[in-house]
Design an enzyme around this catalytic site. Structure first.
Site, PDB file in Angstrom:
ATOM      1  N   CYS A   2       0.871  -1.170   0.000  1.00 31.21           N
ATOM      2  CA  CYS A   2       0.000   0.000   0.000  1.00 31.21           C
ATOM      3  C   CYS A   2       0.904   1.215   0.000  1.00 31.21           C
ATOM      4  O   CYS A   2       2.042   1.142   0.456  1.00 31.21           O
ATOM      5  CB  CYS A   2      -0.799   0.097   1.288  1.00 31.21           C
ATOM      6  SG  CYS A   2      -2.032  -1.164   1.508  1.00 31.21           S
ATOM      7  N   ARG A  16      -4.513   7.232  -0.407  1.00 26.66           N
ATOM      8  CA  ARG A  16      -3.693   6.026  -0.390  1.00 26.66           C
ATOM      9  C   ARG A  16      -4.115   5.086  -1.519  1.00 26.66           C
ATOM     10  O   ARG A  16      -5.185   5.228  -2.090  1.00 26.66           O
ATOM     11  CB  ARG A  16      -3.878   5.331   0.957  1.00 26.66           C
ATOM     12  CG  ARG A  16      -5.306   4.816   1.257  1.00 26.66           C
ATOM     13  CD  ARG A  16      -5.508   3.323   1.064  1.00 26.66           C
ATOM     14  NE  ARG A  16      -4.595   2.465   1.717  1.00 26.66           N
ATOM     15  CZ  ARG A  16      -4.690   2.047   2.993  1.00 26.66           C
ATOM     16  NH1 ARG A  16      -5.707   2.415   3.738  1.00 26.66           N
ATOM     17  NH2 ARG A  16      -3.795   1.230   3.488  1.00 26.66           N
ATOM     18  N   ASN A  79       0.004  -1.992   5.947  1.00 26.49           N
ATOM     19  CA  ASN A  79       0.610  -3.203   6.491  1.00 26.49           C
ATOM     20  C   ASN A  79       2.032  -2.943   7.009  1.00 26.49           C
ATOM     21  O   ASN A  79       2.805  -2.214   6.395  1.00 26.49           O
ATOM     22  CB  ASN A  79       0.673  -4.286   5.418  1.00 26.49           C
ATOM     23  CG  ASN A  79      -0.457  -5.285   5.577  1.00 26.49           C
ATOM     24  OD1 ASN A  79      -1.323  -5.121   6.427  1.00 26.49           O
ATOM     25  ND2 ASN A  79      -0.442  -6.328   4.767  1.00 26.49           N
TER      26      ASN A  79
HETATM   27  C1  LIG Z   1      -4.860  -5.566   3.957  1.00 24.77           C
HETATM   28  C2  LIG Z   1      -4.756  -4.069   4.235  1.00 24.77           C
HETATM   29  C3  LIG Z   1      -3.325  -3.630   4.058  1.00 24.77           C
HETATM   30  C4  LIG Z   1      -2.908  -3.711   2.615  1.00 24.77           C
HETATM   31  C5  LIG Z   1      -1.436  -3.661   2.542  1.00 24.77           C
HETATM   32  O1  LIG Z   1      -0.735  -2.899   3.187  1.00 24.77           O
HETATM   33  N1  LIG Z   1      -0.922  -4.580   1.744  1.00 24.77           N
HETATM   34  C6  LIG Z   1       0.496  -4.722   1.642  1.00 24.77           C
HETATM   35  C7  LIG Z   1       0.897  -6.171   1.742  1.00 24.77           C
HETATM   36  S1  LIG Z   1       2.569  -6.233   2.164  1.00 24.77           S
HETATM   37  O2  LIG Z   1       2.815  -5.553   3.430  1.00 24.77           O
HETATM   38  O3  LIG Z   1       3.336  -5.590   1.066  1.00 24.77           O
HETATM   39  O4  LIG Z   1       2.886  -7.654   2.270  1.00 24.77           O
HETATM   40  C8  LIG Z   1      -5.177  -3.703   5.672  1.00 24.77           C
HETATM   41  C9  LIG Z   1      -5.199  -2.150   5.830  1.00 24.77           C
HETATM   42  C10 LIG Z   1      -6.281  -1.853   6.902  1.00 24.77           C
HETATM   43  C11 LIG Z   1      -6.687  -3.223   7.404  1.00 24.77           C
HETATM   44  C12 LIG Z   1      -8.065  -3.360   8.117  1.00 24.77           C
HETATM   45  C13 LIG Z   1      -8.090  -2.414   9.333  1.00 24.77           C
HETATM   46  C14 LIG Z   1      -9.387  -2.583  10.136  1.00 24.77           C
HETATM   47  C15 LIG Z   1      -9.591  -4.047  10.582  1.00 24.77           C
HETATM   48  C16 LIG Z   1      -8.601  -4.422  11.663  1.00 24.77           C
HETATM   49  C17 LIG Z   1      -8.856  -5.859  12.158  1.00 24.77           C
HETATM   50  O5  LIG Z   1      -7.884  -6.182  13.107  1.00 24.77           O
HETATM   51  C18 LIG Z   1      -8.714  -6.818  10.977  1.00 24.77           C
HETATM   52  C19 LIG Z   1      -9.689  -6.478   9.890  1.00 24.77           C
HETATM   53  C20 LIG Z   1      -9.561  -5.024   9.379  1.00 24.77           C
HETATM   54  C21 LIG Z   1     -10.796  -4.756   8.489  1.00 24.77           C
HETATM   55  C22 LIG Z   1      -8.227  -4.803   8.592  1.00 24.77           C
HETATM   56  C23 LIG Z   1      -8.126  -5.758   7.363  1.00 24.77           C
HETATM   57  C24 LIG Z   1      -6.777  -5.575   6.595  1.00 24.77           C
HETATM   58  O6  LIG Z   1      -5.708  -5.977   7.407  1.00 24.77           O
HETATM   59  C25 LIG Z   1      -6.584  -4.105   6.166  1.00 24.77           C
HETATM   60  C26 LIG Z   1      -7.650  -3.798   5.098  1.00 24.77           C
END
Ligand SMILES: C[C@H](CCC(=O)NCCS(=O)(=O)O)[C@H]1CC[C@H]2[C@@H]3CC[C@@H]4C[C@H](O)CC[C@]4(C)[C@H]3C[C@H](O)[C@]12C
Length: 323
Positions: A2, A16, A79
């Site tokens: 992200c 973002r 993340n």
């Molecule tokens: C997946 C996303 C990050 C994407 C990212 O950064 N991808 C890089 C991958 S890599 O780092 O390059 O490998 C993140 C960002 C925000 C997150 C939500 C936050 C609220 C809530 C918190 C709860 O505890 C769990 C469920 C919940 C809905 C979360 C789901 C998921 O975790 C979300 C969508």
């Protein structure tokens, strides 16, 4: 992966990309001022600032990924896998669960100064939301005055000034800022030929001043690339010019399906890209398949109500046929 970025023209913009291999079911959600926010360790709060952002709504609760409040403060969770270590619940402290951090901060803080004060006394804990395991995140928080990065690691809660106004994923923020040193010589101007007086260099192509800017999708490379693009960005300051330019800044780190394989046949893509006019409370977004910019204006909802306003993202491509 992200990427998040800030951008200042006449108004302040914050947004973002959300890159992942699947969607949790996201909606643009306005949390009005009297919506009862039930904090898991801090009790109920039914008088707070209104906010708009992208969230997954579970059991009527907005689990925000990114949002801005009506005072112009923006915040996004990205993340931070393997590095995020949350704290233990401590009696007598302000214990805030990671999933409620965005409403906790945006509900109470009118500017970055207030955010810093709030964070200084906060204990960020890993309490999960229902069946969801705690997301391992770090955050960028910003207003027109600047930006900070919040990381909770094995060394505790860290708040860093973020003069670049961008954030990606691993490694920890101080290392991301340090690696920018490797690109200090990059420029939007053609290079001066300082290598040797003996060799007849030619600038045979435009754009050679940024040669060496990494083009891959790793989070360090995206950090350097989006920082370079943002810092050199030039645009008009009208709403349309600013929003258009903002999408171009984040377009520099767009992830196309097929280029980042996370499991056999599974690819991470840019699910959505957002651009909030934080000054006006408007959430603009595009999705992987819909390049037309859609917008939700929080001031066109009843901000004094007690119920969430939710808008399903428009995900189908909109093609304007000219003949
Ligand atoms: C997946 C996303 C990050 C994407 C990212 O950064 N991808 C890089 C991958 S890599 O780092 O390059 O490998 C993140 C960002 C925000 C997150 C939500 C936050 C609220 C809530 C918190 C709860 O505890 C769990 C469920 C919940 C809905 C979360 C789901 C998921 O975790 C979300 C969508």
């Amino acid at each position: 992966m992200c990427t998040a970025a800030t951008y200042q023209t006449k108004d302040f913009y914050f947004g973002r990309t959300l890159d992942y291999e699947f969607s949790y079911g996201d909606e643009i959600v306005v949390t009005p001022r009297k919506f009862p926010l039930d904090f898991c360790h801090m009790g109920k709060c039914d008088a707070h600032y209104g906010m708009i952002g992208m969230a997954h709504v579970a059991d009527g609760y907005p689990l925000y990924y990114d949002a801005v409040n009506e005072k112009g403060v923006g915040m996004a969770g990205l993340n931070f896998v393997g590095n995020a270590v949350y704290q233990k619940v401590e009696e007598g402290r302000e214990n805030v669960a990671q999933y409620e951090l965005i409403p906790w901060v945006l509900g109470q803080c009118a500017n970055l100064q207030e955010v810093r004060k709030l964070l200084a006394k906060m204990n960020l804990v890993g309490t999960p939301f229902g069946d969801f395991p705690a997301a391992q995140l770090h955050w960028i928080i910003a207003d027109a005055s600047g930006a900070i990065t919040l990381e909770c690691t094995k060394d505790g809660l860290q708040v860093y000034d973020n003069p670049a106004g961008v954030l990606t994923n691993n490694p920890p923020f101080p290392m991301q800022m340090f690696q920018l040193n490797n690109y200090a010589g990059l420029s939007p101007k053609q290079p001066e030929h300082r290598f040797s007086g003996q060799i007849p260099f030619t600038s045979y192509s435009r754009g050679m001043g940024a040669m060496g800017l990494p083009g891959d999708l790793s989070s360090e490379s995206r950090f350097a690339r989006v920082a370079f693009v943002k810092c050199n960005s030039v645009s008009g300051d009208s709403e349309k010019e600013s929003v258009s330019q903002f999408f171009h800044i984040l377009g520099s780190v767009d992830q196309q399906r097929g280029c980042c394989e996370v499991a056999e046949g599974k690819y991470e893509i840019t699910i959505y890209t957002s651009c909030c006019n934080a000054s006006k409370g408007i959430y603009y977004y595009t999705t992987y398949d819909n390049h037309q910019i859609s917008a939700v204006d929080m001031h066109r909802t009843d901000l004094d109500s007690k119920t969430l306003s939710c808008y399903k993202p428009v995900t189908e491509e909109q093609i304007f046929c000219q003949n």
